[in-house]
Design a protein around this motif. Structure first.
Motif, PDB file in Angstrom:
ATOM      1  N   ARG A  87      28.700  40.234  37.831  1.00 39.84           N
ATOM      2  CA  ARG A  87      27.610  40.798  38.628  1.00 39.84           C
ATOM      3  C   ARG A  87      26.294  40.007  38.524  1.00 39.84           C
ATOM      4  NH1 ARG A  87      29.062  45.159  41.394  1.00 39.84           N
ATOM      5  NH2 ARG A  87      30.635  46.583  40.537  1.00 39.84           N
ATOM      6  N   PRO A  88      25.969  39.371  37.395  1.00 39.45           N
ATOM      7  CA  PRO A  88      24.731  38.586  37.377  1.00 39.45           C
ATOM      8  C   PRO A  88      24.695  37.471  38.423  1.00 39.45           C
ATOM      9  CG  PRO A  88      25.479  38.986  35.145  1.00 39.45           C
ATOM     10  CD  PRO A  88      26.573  39.468  36.050  1.00 39.45           C
ATOM     11  N   TRP A  89      25.840  37.065  38.942  1.00 42.39           N
ATOM     12  CA  TRP A  89      25.888  36.068  40.024  1.00 42.39           C
ATOM     13  C   TRP A  89      25.966  36.736  41.403  1.00 42.39           C
ATOM     14  CZ3 TRP A  89      28.097  35.220  35.295  1.00 42.39           C
ATOM     15  CH2 TRP A  89      27.742  34.046  34.630  1.00 42.39           C
ATOM     16  N   GLY A  90      25.796  38.038  41.452  1.00 45.90           N
ATOM     17  CA  GLY A  90      25.849  38.740  42.729  1.00 45.90           C
ATOM     18  C   GLY A  90      27.261  38.982  43.230  1.00 45.90           C
ATOM     19  N   VAL A  91      28.231  38.816  42.374  1.00 47.30           N
ATOM     20  CA  VAL A  91      29.631  39.025  42.780  1.00 47.30           C
ATOM     21  C   VAL A  91      29.917  40.519  42.796  1.00 47.30           C
ATOM     22  CG1 VAL A  91      32.042  38.622  42.195  1.00 47.30           C
ATOM     23  CG2 VAL A  91      30.354  36.804  41.857  1.00 47.30           C
ATOM     24  N   ASP A  92      30.348  41.002  43.949  1.00 51.18           N
ATOM     25  CA  ASP A  92      30.584  42.422  44.153  1.00 51.18           C
ATOM     26  C   ASP A  92      32.071  42.761  44.190  1.00 51.18           C
ATOM     27  OD1 ASP A  92      30.767  44.638  46.749  1.00 51.18           O
ATOM     28  OD2 ASP A  92      29.562  45.138  44.996  1.00 51.18           O
ATOM     29  N   ASP A  93      32.896  41.769  44.460  1.00 51.32           N
ATOM     30  CA  ASP A  93      34.329  41.983  44.523  1.00 51.32           C
ATOM     31  C   ASP A  93      35.017  40.639  44.338  1.00 51.32           C
ATOM     32  OD1 ASP A  93      36.786  43.128  46.968  1.00 51.32           O
ATOM     33  OD2 ASP A  93      36.718  43.425  44.800  1.00 51.32           O
ATOM     34  N   ILE A  94      36.280  40.683  43.936  1.00 51.37           N
ATOM     35  CA  ILE A  94      37.064  39.469  43.802  1.00 51.37           C
ATOM     36  C   ILE A  94      38.513  39.825  44.103  1.00 51.37           C
ATOM     37  CG2 ILE A  94      37.452  39.765  41.317  1.00 51.37           C
ATOM     38  CD1 ILE A  94      37.172  36.641  41.139  1.00 51.37           C
ATOM     39  N   GLN A 154      40.693  29.870  39.042  1.00 49.46           N
ATOM     40  CA  GLN A 154      40.116  29.205  40.212  1.00 49.46           C
ATOM     41  C   GLN A 154      39.287  30.169  41.048  1.00 49.46           C
ATOM     42  OE1 GLN A 154      42.807  28.003  43.419  1.00 49.46           O
ATOM     43  NE2 GLN A 154      41.815  26.005  43.459  1.00 49.46           N
ATOM     44  N   ARG A 155      39.812  31.381  41.274  1.00 47.52           N
ATOM     45  CA  ARG A 155      39.065  32.351  42.076  1.00 47.52           C
ATOM     46  C   ARG A 155      37.779  32.772  41.368  1.00 47.52           C
ATOM     47  NH1 ARG A 155      44.180  35.884  44.401  1.00 47.52           N
ATOM     48  NH2 ARG A 155      44.448  34.671  46.307  1.00 47.52           N
ATOM     49  N   VAL A 156      37.849  32.975  40.073  1.00 49.57           N
ATOM     50  CA  VAL A 156      36.651  33.371  39.326  1.00 49.57           C
ATOM     51  C   VAL A 156      35.623  32.251  39.351  1.00 49.57           C
ATOM     52  CG1 VAL A 156      35.764  33.966  37.040  1.00 49.57           C
ATOM     53  CG2 VAL A 156      37.910  34.983  37.852  1.00 49.57           C
ATOM     54  N   TRP A 157      36.057  31.026  39.113  1.00 50.63           N
ATOM     55  CA  TRP A 157      35.138  29.884  39.094  1.00 50.63           C
ATOM     56  C   TRP A 157      34.474  29.717  40.459  1.00 50.63           C
ATOM     57  CZ3 TRP A 157      34.892  25.093  41.574  1.00 50.63           C
ATOM     58  CH2 TRP A 157      34.023  24.157  40.991  1.00 50.63           C
ATOM     59  N   ILE A 182      31.466  32.162  41.388  1.00 48.74           N
ATOM     60  CA  ILE A 182      30.130  32.010  40.812  1.00 48.74           C
ATOM     61  C   ILE A 182      29.467  30.679  41.177  1.00 48.74           C
ATOM     62  CG2 ILE A 182      30.659  33.547  38.899  1.00 48.74           C
ATOM     63  CD1 ILE A 182      31.068  31.179  37.110  1.00 48.74           C
ATOM     64  N   GLN A 183      30.201  29.812  41.884  1.00 52.65           N
ATOM     65  CA  GLN A 183      29.618  28.508  42.211  1.00 52.65           C
ATOM     66  C   GLN A 183      28.493  28.649  43.233  1.00 52.65           C
ATOM     67  OE1 GLN A 183      30.407  25.636  40.434  1.00 52.65           O
ATOM     68  NE2 GLN A 183      31.330  27.386  39.355  1.00 52.65           N
ATOM     69  N   GLY A 184      27.428  27.941  42.993  1.00 52.64           N
ATOM     70  CA  GLY A 184      26.309  27.894  43.922  1.00 52.64           C
ATOM     71  C   GLY A 184      25.464  29.143  43.949  1.00 52.64           C
ATOM     72  N   GLY A 235      32.320  43.090  50.816  1.00 51.87           N
ATOM     73  CA  GLY A 235      32.487  42.236  49.646  1.00 51.87           C
ATOM     74  C   GLY A 235      32.388  40.766  49.953  1.00 51.87           C
ATOM     75  N   ASN A 236      32.371  39.937  48.895  1.00 47.96           N
ATOM     76  CA  ASN A 236      32.225  38.502  49.048  1.00 47.96           C
ATOM     77  C   ASN A 236      33.379  37.894  49.821  1.00 47.96           C
ATOM     78  OD1 ASN A 236      29.811  38.149  47.469  1.00 47.96           O
ATOM     79  ND2 ASN A 236      31.064  38.753  45.718  1.00 47.96           N
ATOM     80  N   GLY A 237      33.116  36.776  50.485  1.00 45.51           N
ATOM     81  CA  GLY A 237      34.167  36.057  51.183  1.00 45.51           C
ATOM     82  C   GLY A 237      34.373  36.591  52.584  1.00 45.51           C
ATOM     83  N   ALA A 238      35.356  36.025  53.276  1.00 50.55           N
ATOM     84  CA  ALA A 238      35.659  36.426  54.644  1.00 50.55           C
ATOM     85  C   ALA A 238      36.184  37.855  54.675  1.00 50.55           C
ATOM     86  CB  ALA A 238      36.701  35.474  55.229  1.00 50.55           C
TER      87      ALA A 238
END
Length: 831
Positions: free
Chosen positions: A772-779, A786-789, A792-794, A816-819
């Motif tokens: 969450r500190p990187w603004g990630v709301d879902d994965i 690879q998906r976790v890395w 958080i990139q950028g 959520g994040n991504g398409a």
């Protein structure tokens, strides 16, 4: 868990006895289907299509027929007139589309792995060699793989004769059902209220492979008066019935035997195409035939599980009170329908509300055909999918409101004093204590201590970040009662059968329709009978899995063995005691009304005169001194149909450490406290929880069945499909609270699926919490390194995350994040 000292003579119920069946299972001194060798037996190999969608232009079997040891080669065209149509038992709507499903494809293939020809030879090796010589020419057709695309107008059709790729649309609305409010009104009211919030999220449940230990295997002997089928199946009684219907055989002429079966997890609940093909070829050859699949065949063509896209809308007050929940689901059926394929999402429909007092609810599922192997029940069957969605949403809501996720759950859950509680879906939860299970889990987990450590790591921007995940769950299990299943148009009942035979030597034979495939039935059922009849544990024999020994039953799935099958045994034992009372009274020269039974002994009230149930059994066998007008037998049988489902629950807490430089996820600590009612055998229950945890955690971190753009399964071996080993699993801290069920006399609830249902959201909530500190709301699952890395990139790290103030109502959550995973015509497409 320490096993009980087996010499104490203590009551069996609640004792951690070692499983009596393990001696033969662990040492291999047992009979698996593939061990069976019959005189003159032939072996089969299946030729499978590498093409996901196409017509069969030609099949050249000449070289295969000429191969050494080959007894025959049959194509779908050869068998089509007699192979029938494999059934689906659950037509969830009156207009549900049900395509014909042949055992061997004739003219057209619908998924990669479908059988197109069958080889019989004198050995398995010769059959496989000959299968490689069958030349099939396919004309490729367009492939439909994506659910979103499948429901759009103009998309190619998996089954052209149906005119649509939509199998069915099933809707439950609490407002229309009279079990709750109107969810659209609740959501609109929340959008208009500055003191409310509306969240929308889309979650993806990936495809999974059941990956049972023993591949499917079938042996058929057509040479006797009966057709005898040995199969590594979970459902010998159901399979017998279906085989008779599909092939037009008298059911009395079919004997189905499930010997020791090496796991199932729902993956062996069918009458499979391979079973039908084996029966057909055995009848043609007039000799015994065996087919055992390879592991790759199992992964490719046995059914898959899960595969859903879940669009969730939640309305809530900013004090954390949930006011509405709306679920819009796409579920991938694959190319065909299995025994309960379309009903799996329906089972989940009643569990999205979980343990929470949600006043308004709507569920809609759109079932979709694609050019993949069919999906069907996989450990939990709809309940894990539902639990995942609601527990992800509760964490998301807590984050949006800046409150502790445990506190948010407690604000909304049903309190222990409110049971029995009728949910927004109309189900009545009979008992539970979510507070007790959660309190114990928090204590074992050191929740506050880990939260402090998490804050410290964030403050110093530690490269190894800590995440804490929560899953508080309940499930409906013990697939029954029959009248409820009937109301949902399920094609069978939910009862179970048992019989008890008292042998003259005092030993006891117990027949049960619930056949085991690794759960420990023989031990747990023996403990129940030992206490009910007051006989030694060692004197009880459990017989199952053979339709000629146990002539009826509804088999094993859905955590129903104990709560349905076990209670049938109790009912049969009660009948044995009642039948024995007049004989005991006669032997004791007393009135039946004065006879009492306790701990295996009949006695005259107020005296020390008595006889044991074993003595009564012997006297009944001899029938020398026997009361007139009474049948000389104390054997009894019973069929039990529950009044309600069973509702186990629990709290699972997970701490993950994430290496932000590599994306690697490590489970540091996992604690679960489950409430499965009264526990028969804690050692077996703990083992069931451990197995369930392994499967649920594996979905979160490793497992995924993937296809390429042509529809080929690219994870068809364990080299590519990541199945965890014991070395990959963390140490589990497990415990149990006990809230007795009120719907059965033992107070028991199910346990077989609990770990799987609860663990996946606990792990993913922990992973997302760390990110969450990187603004990630879902994965998306599985959360590979690879998906976790990539997640958080950028993105800029914000150590203050978790203290958001949303009182001004200035933002609603974005997807959520991504398409986006949900697109196209959301109303269902061409129907």
């Amino acid at each position: 868990m320490t096993a009980v000292d087996e010499t104490t003579g203590a009551k069996e119920f609640g004792q951690s006895r070692r499983r009596k069946e393990d001696a033969r299972l662990i040492t291999g001194r047992t009979k698996w289907t593939d061990n069976i060798v019959l005189p003159g037996m032939a072996h089969l190999a299946m030729v499978r299509s590498p093409v996901a969608s196409g017509t069969i232009a030609s099949i050249d079997v000449a070289d295969a027929k000429a191969s050494p040891g080959v007894l025959g080669v049959w194509t779908g065209a050869d068998l089509d007139a007699e192979q029938g149509d494999l059934p689906c038992a659950w037509a969830i709507t009156p207009d549900m589309k049900h395509p014909r499903r042949p055992a061997v494809a004739a003219g057209r293939v619908k998924f990669a792995g479908e059988i197109v020809a069958v080889i019989a030879a004198r050995s398995a090796a010769e059959a496989r060699d000959a299968a490689d010589k069958v030349l099939v020419d396919y004309d490729d057709l367009p492939v439909v793989l994506d659910m979103n695309e499948a429901i759009k107008e103009g998309t190619p059709l998996v089954h052209e004769e149906l005119g649509t790729n939509v199998n069915a649309v099933w809707v439950f609305n609490s407002g229309e059902a009279g079990t709750g409010g109107n969810v659209d009104e609740a959501i609109e009211a929340a959008r208009a209220d500055a003191d409310s919030i509306v969240l929308e999220r889309t979650f993806r449940q990936q495809r999974l492979v059941p990956a049972f230990m023993e591949p499917r295997s079938t042996v058929v002997d057509p040479t006797g008066e009966q057709l005898t089928v040995w199969s590594a199946t979970q459902v010998p009684h159901i399979a017998r019935f279906l085989l008779a219907v599909v092939l037009g055989i008298s059911e009395s002429k079919v004997r189905f035997i499930a010997p020791d079966v090496g796991g199932g997890f729902g993956g062996k609940i069918h009458l499979s195409p391979e079973e039908v093909a084996t029966v057909l070829i055995a009848r043609k050859l007039g000799k015994p035939v065996k087919y055992t699949e390879t592991r790759s065949e199992s992964i490719q063509s046995a059914h898959h599980g899960r595969d859903q896209i879940q669009r969730i809308t939640m309305a809530a007050k900013k004090d954390g009170t949930v006011t509405g929940l709306k679920v819009d689901l796409l579920a991938d059926m694959g190319a065909y329908l299995g025994l309960v394929t379309p009903g799996v999402p329906v089972l989940g429909a009643f569990m999205f509300n979980a343990i929470y007092k949600i006043p308004a609810y709507e569920f809609k599922c759109t079932n979709v055909f694609t050019n993949k192997v069919l999906t069907d029940a996989y450990r939990g069957a709809g309940r894990p999918e539902a639990t995942y969605a609601i527990e992800r949403m509760m964490d998301t809501l807590a984050n949006e409101l800046g409150v502790d996720p445990l506190a948010l759950r407690e604000k909304n859950w049903i309190k222990h004093e409110e049971f029995p509680f009728t949910t927004v879906c109309g189900l009545t939860y009979d008992s539970g204590n979510y507070e007790a299970a959660t309190s114990r889990a928090v204590e074992l987990f050191d929740y506050e201590g880990l939260r402090r450590e998490q804050a410290e790591r964030r403050a110093r921007k530690d490269p190894i970040q800590l995440g804490i995940g929560i899953s508080t769950f309940t499930e409906m299990c013990g697939l029954a009662p029959s009248r409820v299943l009937g109301s949902l148009n399920y094609g069978a009942g939910g009862w179970e059968y048992s019989a008890i035979r008292m042998l003259p030597t005092g030993k006891v034979e117990v027949l049960t329709g619930a056949s085991a495939h690794g759960q420990g039935h023989e031990t747990a059922f023996s403990q129940i009978v030992a206490d009910q009849l007051g006989v030694p544990f060692e004197d009880v024999e459990i017989l199952h899995g053979d339709t000629q020994i146990t002539h009826k039953g509804l088999d094993t799935y859905g955590s129903r063995s104990l709560v349905v099958g076990g209670i049938a045994i109790v009912k049969a034992a009660e009948k044995v005691i009642e039948k024995a009372k007049p004989i005991a009274a006669h032997l004791l020269e007393a009135n039946v009304a004065d006879i009492e039974f306790d701990s295996g002994k009949f006695s005259v009230a107020g005296t020390d005169k008595g006889v044991t149930i074993q003595e009564v059994a012997l006297a009944t066998f001899a029938a020398h001194n026997y009361p007139e007008g009474i049948e000389p037998s104390i054997d009894a049988d019973a069929t039990f149909d529950p009044e309600n489902f069973s509702y186990p629950h629990g709290t699972h807490l997970c701490a993950t450490e994430i290496d932000t430089e590599t994306g690697k996820v490590t489970i540091r600590k996992y604690v679960c406290v489950d409430d499965i009612g009264t526990v028969v055998n804690p050692l077996i229950a703990e083992g069931q929880v451990h197995g369930g945890l392994a499967q649920g955690i594996a979905q979160a971190l490793w497992e995924e069945a993937r296809h390429d753009e042509s529809g080929t399964l690219t994870t068809a071996t364990f080299v590519d499909y990541t199945l965890p080993t014991a070395a990959d699993m963390p140490f589990f801290t497990t415990d149990m609270t006990e809230t007795a069920s009120t719907s059965n006399p033992l107070g028991v609830k199910g346990v077989g699926e609990a770990g799987t249902i609860a663990s996946t959201p606990a792990v993913i909530n922990a992973v997302v919490d760390a990110l969450r500190p990187w603004g990630v709301d879902d994965i998306q699952m599985p959360t590979t390194a690879q998906r976790v890395w990539k997640a958080i990139q950028g993105k800029e790290f914000d150590a203050s995350v978790g203290a958001k103030d949303t009182r001004d109502g200035s933002h609603e959550a974005a997807p959520g994040n991504g398409a986006p995973l949900w697109s196209g015509n959301e109303s269902g497409g061409a129907q």
